[in-house]
Write a protein that holds these residues in place. Sequence first.
Motif, PDB file in Angstrom:
ATOM      1  N   ARG A  18      15.172  17.437   6.864  1.00 19.74           N
ATOM      2  CA  ARG A  18      14.965  18.457   5.836  1.00 19.74           C
ATOM      3  C   ARG A  18      13.598  18.312   5.164  1.00 19.74           C
ATOM      4  NH1 ARG A  18      19.499  21.269   4.069  1.00 19.74           N
ATOM      5  NH2 ARG A  18      18.732  21.231   1.937  1.00 19.74           N
ATOM      6  N   LEU A  78      10.642  31.398   9.097  1.00 16.18           N
ATOM      7  CA  LEU A  78      11.821  31.539   8.227  1.00 16.18           C
ATOM      8  C   LEU A  78      13.045  30.838   8.790  1.00 16.18           C
ATOM      9  CD1 LEU A  78      11.619  35.175   6.829  1.00 16.18           C
ATOM     10  CD2 LEU A  78      11.013  33.014   5.734  1.00 16.18           C
ATOM     11  N   ALA A  81      12.672  27.386   7.547  1.00 17.52           N
ATOM     12  CA  ALA A  81      12.925  27.358   6.102  1.00 17.52           C
ATOM     13  C   ALA A  81      14.424  27.387   5.825  1.00 17.52           C
ATOM     14  CB  ALA A  81      12.231  28.538   5.422  1.00 17.52           C
ATOM     15  N   LYS A  82      15.141  28.256   6.508  1.00 15.22           N
ATOM     16  CA  LYS A  82      16.589  28.355   6.320  1.00 15.22           C
ATOM     17  C   LYS A  82      17.280  27.062   6.749  1.00 15.22           C
ATOM     18  CE  LYS A  82      20.582  31.152   7.521  1.00 15.22           C
ATOM     19  NZ  LYS A  82      21.080  32.311   8.279  1.00 15.22           N
ATOM     20  N   GLY A  85      16.952  24.502   4.136  1.00 15.86           N
ATOM     21  CA  GLY A  85      17.437  24.913   2.813  1.00 15.86           C
ATOM     22  C   GLY A  85      16.332  25.301   1.851  1.00 15.86           C
ATOM     23  N   LEU A  86      15.255  25.836   2.363  1.00 12.42           N
ATOM     24  CA  LEU A  86      14.108  26.199   1.533  1.00 12.42           C
ATOM     25  C   LEU A  86      13.995  27.712   1.441  1.00 12.42           C
ATOM     26  CD1 LEU A  86      11.617  24.927   0.097  1.00 12.42           C
ATOM     27  CD2 LEU A  86      10.393  25.251   2.224  1.00 12.42           C
ATOM     28  N   THR A  87      13.808  28.221   0.233  1.00 13.41           N
ATOM     29  CA  THR A  87      13.591  29.647   0.029  1.00 13.41           C
ATOM     30  C   THR A  87      12.104  29.896  -0.141  1.00 13.41           C
ATOM     31  OG1 THR A  87      15.733  29.845  -1.063  1.00 13.41           O
ATOM     32  CG2 THR A  87      14.146  31.616  -1.445  1.00 13.41           C
ATOM     33  N   ILE A  88      11.583  30.786   0.687  1.00 16.61           N
ATOM     34  CA  ILE A  88      10.161  31.127   0.605  1.00 16.61           C
ATOM     35  C   ILE A  88      10.016  32.257  -0.414  1.00 16.61           C
ATOM     36  CG2 ILE A  88       8.141  31.949   1.877  1.00 16.61           C
ATOM     37  CD1 ILE A  88       9.109  29.247   2.873  1.00 16.61           C
ATOM     38  N   PRO A  89       9.169  32.099  -1.416  1.00 17.63           N
ATOM     39  CA  PRO A  89       8.993  33.149  -2.417  1.00 17.63           C
ATOM     40  C   PRO A  89       8.488  34.452  -1.777  1.00 17.63           C
ATOM     41  CG  PRO A  89       7.908  31.115  -3.107  1.00 17.63           C
ATOM     42  CD  PRO A  89       8.342  30.923  -1.695  1.00 17.63           C
ATOM     43  N   PRO A  90       8.973  35.584  -2.267  1.00 22.85           N
ATOM     44  CA  PRO A  90       8.549  36.874  -1.715  1.00 22.85           C
ATOM     45  C   PRO A  90       7.034  37.078  -1.759  1.00 22.85           C
ATOM     46  CG  PRO A  90      10.383  37.166  -3.224  1.00 22.85           C
ATOM     47  CD  PRO A  90       9.978  35.729  -3.305  1.00 22.85           C
ATOM     48  N   LEU A  93       5.668  35.360   1.256  1.00 19.32           N
ATOM     49  CA  LEU A  93       6.023  36.152   2.446  1.00 19.32           C
ATOM     50  C   LEU A  93       5.109  37.367   2.597  1.00 19.32           C
ATOM     51  CD1 LEU A  93       9.929  36.116   2.400  1.00 19.32           C
ATOM     52  CD2 LEU A  93       8.431  35.103   4.119  1.00 19.32           C
ATOM     53  N   GLU A 101      11.062  35.043  12.364  1.00 19.08           N
ATOM     54  CA  GLU A 101      12.433  35.158  11.830  1.00 19.08           C
ATOM     55  C   GLU A 101      13.457  34.700  12.821  1.00 19.08           C
ATOM     56  OE1 GLU A 101      13.281  38.549   9.407  1.00 19.08           O
ATOM     57  OE2 GLU A 101      11.200  39.173   9.594  1.00 19.08           O
TER      58      GLU A 101
END
Length: 101
Positions: A18, A78, A81-82, A85-90, A93, A101
């Motif tokens: 991770r 992405l 990232a998924k 467990g990481l969220t990429i800020p919009p 992106l 994706e």
Amino acid sequence: MDGLICRIEIAAFAVRERLPTVTGLNVCVRDGLLMSYAHDPVEAFRRAGWYVDRLIKGTAVAALPIELMSRFQLLLNLRTAKAIGLTIPPTLLARADEVIE
């Protein structure tokens, strides 16, 4: 060890642990690393060809300009990232040149 196998193994290790990864090689993002911010290798080879052409035509090395890469690409993966467990800020992106994706 083959470069492709090595890149894939590094990406797999990073996902298992991770760990977010950043690289200077765009191809590594396609192999599973999280992101890269790097020059366009196609453009770099094109410019290298220009230099070779000038040298073959007799231009002195000292007469050639020094150039820095001016175009860089931001690639984001992405799927990786998924997986970590990481969220990429919009906003990030939206700035990416390519999102896998």
